[in-house]
Motif scaffolding. Structure first.
Motif, short mmCIF file in Angstrom:
data_model
loop_
_atom_site.label_atom_id
_atom_site.label_comp_id
_atom_site.label_asym_id
_atom_site.label_seq_id
_atom_site.Cartn_x
_atom_site.Cartn_y
_atom_site.Cartn_z
N VAL A 27 0.87 -1.17 0.00
CA VAL A 27 0.00 0.00 0.00
C VAL A 27 0.92 1.23 0.00
O VAL A 27 1.80 1.35 0.86
N ALA A 28 0.71 2.11 -0.96
CA ALA A 28 1.49 3.35 -1.01
C ALA A 28 0.75 4.43 -0.23
O ALA A 28 -0.41 4.72 -0.53
N VAL A 29 1.40 4.98 0.78
CA VAL A 29 0.80 6.02 1.61
C VAL A 29 1.52 7.34 1.34
O VAL A 29 2.74 7.42 1.47
N SER A 30 0.76 8.35 0.93
CA SER A 30 1.31 9.69 0.73
C SER A 30 0.49 10.66 1.56
O SER A 30 -0.74 10.58 1.58
N PHE A 31 1.15 11.58 2.24
CA PHE A 31 0.41 12.52 3.09
C PHE A 31 1.18 13.82 3.26
O PHE A 31 2.40 13.87 3.16
#
Length: 375
Positions: free
Chosen positions: A217-221
């Motif tokens: 899962v790619a998480v960008s924030f």
């Protein structure tokens, strides 16, 4: 614009993202699913402005391209009634008429202009942080902590899960001020320090779709929004603003009294004994003496009481501590170990619950505040 899609496949994807739609939508267009056809790929979006879920399906038979919003409720309810079969969607982009043609019939609805659907919030690239997690790691962290989040309108930061990234580990934290969970993954490390607070609703949505996913899962924030990109789904949400309290400061460090007990035995005993607790307080008492735990409860108003003995490993000071039965049951239900260690200092300080059999890459700690025991 035309496409053919499996009825059960479409229903599965729509059900997964439909939970993003609010029961009372802030805008009429948000009572719809947004369908976007581009080439052989159908992208479907559901949103309440704060949380948006997107899913994609690869189709074999398509004609044309475009976007249209279709009413969510009637679409879901109709699909539930279909047996597995191919559905032919025929959309007139001028009148927004939608015909769903089956082998035996035709179902017609009127859509809305897809251009009216709110645009996705964008991540500020200058402030963005990016990390890759396995779907299983993310799911475990959410499941371990979601139950401990608060419902506190005055302190919204407590209503979500804290995600904390450091060069040493990743930490998930949740607390409602009665109980606290800290779940660390030692196998997830970043070369920076960053954190965000994920609200309860998107956390619940992720909990529902992650079991269908494998891989990364790619998480960008950034400081306002987060993107979770999976193989078949994408979740975009607004983050909780504010600073999470210093949770490590409330975890007592010196706990000389340690008891090792079978988690399932204690959970089942608690389930029986707590039925006899006062409905006002739900207080259960744990009395600890030499290798024995007595779980007791009473309701003076109804003249009922119960106690049950459990064998355990304990050689600390004899003591009695009280907990709210529902909170204690939550802790026992969510800790992953056949035996647990309960660390105590005195009846007025928080109890620490940790697994007896620790995993190599996991550090799991749960804290529960005690209740006053009336003499």
């Amino acid at each position: 614009m035309k496409f053919v899609v499996s009825s059960s496949g479409l229903l599965s994807h729509l059900q997964a993202i439909s939970r993003a739609i609010a029961s009372k939508s802030p805008m009429p267009i948000l009572d719809n699913f947004l369908f976007s056809l581009e080439g052989q790929k159908l992208t479907i979006t559901a949103s309440d402005t704060e949380v948006t879920m997107i899913t994609t399906l690869d189709l074999e038979t398509t004609e044309g391209e475009g976007v249209i919003a279709m009413p969510s409720r009637i679409l879901l309810e109709t699909l539930k009634k279909f047996p597995e079969q191919p559905l032919n969607f025929e959309i007139d982009e001028e009148t927004l008429a939608v015909d769903i043609v089956t082998e035996k019939g035709k179902f017609s609805v009127v859509g809305q202009n897809g251009e009216d659907f709110p645009a996705l919030p964008q991540i500020d690239e200058d402030k963005a942080s990016n990390v890759q997690l396995s779907a299983d790691t993310l799911l475990t962290g959410i499941v371990k902590t979601l139950f401990a989040t608060a419902e506190d309108e005055l302190r919204p930061v407590m209503n979500g899960i804290l995600f904390e990234f450091t060069p040493d580990n990743m930490t998930f934290v949740a607390s409602d001020s009665h109980k606290l969970v800290r779940y660390q993954r030692l196998d997830v490390k970043t070369d920076y320090e960053a954190s965000f607070i994920l609200p309860k609703k998107p956390a619940s949505l992720l909990k529902n779709v992650l079991p269908k996913e494998d891989g990364e899962v790619a998480v960008s924030f950034d400081d306002q929004n987060a993107y979770f990109t999976m193989q078949n789904y994408q979740l975009v949400c607004r983050l909780v603003e504010g600073n999470y309290p210093s949770y490590n400061a409330v975890i007592p460090q010196d706990n000389p009294n340690k008891v090792i007990v079978d988690r399932v035995d204690l959970f089942n005993t608690l389930g029986r004994v707590s039925l006899f607790a006062s409905q006002a307080s739900n207080l259960v008492k744990l009395h600890l003496s030499n290798n024995e735990m007595v779980v007791s409860a009473q309701d003076i108003d109804f003249s009922i009481s119960a106690h049950e003995k459990l064998s355990c490993q304990y050689d600390g000071d004899e003591m009695e501590i009280g907990f709210k039965s529902g909170f204690l049951a939550d802790i026992l239900d969510n800790i992953s170990s056949s035996d647990i260690v309960v660390e105590l200092s005195d009846p007025a300080r928080a109890g620490i619950f940790v697994p007896h059999d620790k995993s190599e890459n996991e550090d799991e700690l749960m804290l529960l505040m005690p209740m006053m025991i009336n003499a």
